[in-house]
Scaffold this active site. Structure first.
Site: not given
Ligand code: AMP
Length: 429
Positions: A22, A196
């Site tokens: 990430n 998200h």
């Protein structure tokens, strides 16, 4: 993945590790997972990349005690960050040169309309992610750097992009379009994408499991309340509405982002307050939300201040909760029938006062929180509504890294079992 015949003659997959990356603008978070049992072998974080005070935190999870090792001192760029992380992994016998590594899964924030599924990264896919930089200027460049760095490290491995926007691509056109001139919107790809998504997908599925039903059988409202925050309405496993839009600025009140605001506020700031576009961008993304309202963006600190009688903190809390209530009401109307309202992420999983206040007064919608259940601290999915409640209220810890690893491994596994070469561009999910 490589396969070798076992004694019994069946194929045993050897390469069953997935590295999840990430990459942010100045940080890289990583996790190495063993997909035999979906367990973590190591987790780590490199932060403040490019500064003198860079720091790497690495925690191997294979031994008994999970002891975090720390390296400090300037790490100039993402390539150096990943190299140092690889050295830490190698020191634990988990080197990235291992044949056990099956793939690297990357969180990619913006996949536009094209990427509706996890996708094996080819040159063409990377070009398309680059084309989306104008709609995700803060995030996609960092993701691209992370991908390039990982490709250089293991050019032979499939690298998979898992998009934050993908879960929301099922939103109907009437939810995804802004009511602005269609030609202008289409020319500049202006629409609501949502973010998200990996978390909303994981949490909505887990919530169905908690209710003892399949995702197709339930309608849920997911409230992902972290430093960034978003709500989604998920009908029968498909997202039909979400609160973030073209960028992650729209919707709920967040740690440092304003969420919904009259767009004319920006004209006003420009014309009357004399602010530049960049200054307004920083104001709304970095200096607003809870931070802008009371000077703190950590809900723990805000609750402490409220307990000490701080009125600004109390007002910030009330504004935060009021916005949440509006979305719960709106999404109840969008869904028609709601089976569960689910809280997740840093605030959603940990702040009983936020959950209590957001649900308070919503009895007419069938929503009630049991104070005793709400006070329980646990890392497990759990119900916090009483048995008699018409609609379940739940807390489900999110796990975006596990979801990325699952999606990455499934994609690479499917490609191989279908006898396809990996990488292969887009593969059906
Ligand atoms: P995330 O972005 O999901 O990591 O969430 C980070 C945010 O969660 C922090 O900024 C805090 O506001 C909040 N948070 C974390 N732990 C707690 C806690 N124990 N109680 C209340 N809020 C918390």
């Amino acid at each position: 993945m490589t396969t070798t015949p076992t004694k019994e003659g069946s194929a045993a997959v050897q390469a069953r590790r997935v590295l999840v990356l990430n990459s942010g603008s100045s940080s890289v978070k990583y996790q190495l997972l063993d997909m035999n049992n979906r367990s973590r072998l190591a987790i780590g974080l490199v932060e403040r990349i490019g500064e003198e005070t860079s720091r790497l935190l690495h925690t191997p999870l294979t031994g008994g005690d999970a002891e975090t090792r720390e390296r400090t001192g300037r790490i100039p760029d993402h390539a150096a960050a990943l190299k140092e992380a690889a050295e830490e992994l190698a020191a634990d016998g988990l080197g990235l040169d291992s044949p056990e590594l099956a793939a690297i899964g990357h969180r990619v924030v913006h996949g536009g309309l094209r990427f509706t599924r996890p996708t094996v990264i080819t040159d063409e896919v990377l070009t398309e992610i680059e084309r989306l930089v104008p709609v995700a200027p803060l995030h996609n460049p960092a993701n691209i750097t992370g991908i390039r760095t990982a490709q250089a490290l293991r050019p032979d491995l499939p690298q998979v992009a898992v998009f934050d926007t993908a879960f929301h691509t099922t939103m109907p056109e009437h939810a995804a379009r802004y009511a602005i001139d269609v030609e202008t919107a289409d020319a500049h790809r202006i629409r609501r994408y949502g973010f998200h998504g990996t978390s909303h997908a994981y949490v909505s599925r887990k919530a169905a499991e908690l209710l003892g039903r399949t995702p197709e059988e339930v309608n849920v409202i997911v409230l992902h309340l972290g430093n960034g925050a978003s709500a989604s309405a998920v009908a029968a496993g498909r997202c039909v509405e979400t609160s973030m839009g073209l960028t992650p600025l729209e919707g709920l009140v967040m740690g440092t982002r304003s969420g919904d605001i009259d767009p004319a506020v920006t004209f006003h700031l420009k014309r009357v307050a004399g602010m530049s576009t960049d200054e307004i961008d920083v104001l709304l993304n970095k200096k607003s939300g809870l931070l802008g309202l009371c000077g703190d963006n950590d809900m723990r600190e805000i609750r402490r201040r409220i307990d000490d009688g701080d009125e600004r903190a109390a007002l910030a809390f009330d504004i935060y909760v009021h916005r949440l209530k509006k979305y719960i009401g709106a999404y109840s109307a969008v869904l028609g029938r709601v089976d569960a309202v689910v809280f997740t992420a840093g605030v959603g999983e940990n702040s009983a006062p936020v959950r209590e206040a957001a649900i308070a007064g919503l009895e007419e919608l069938g929503l009630v929180v049991d104070a005793g259940l709400n006070a329980v601290r646990s890392g497990e999915p759990r119900l916090i509504s009483p048995n008699y409640a018409r609609v379940a209220v739940a807390v489900v810890p999110t796990d975006e890294e596990l979801e990325i690893a699952d999606q990455t491994f499934a994609l690479v596994g499917r490609a191989e079992s279908a006898g396809q070469e990996v990488p292969v561009g887009e593969v059906d999910n």
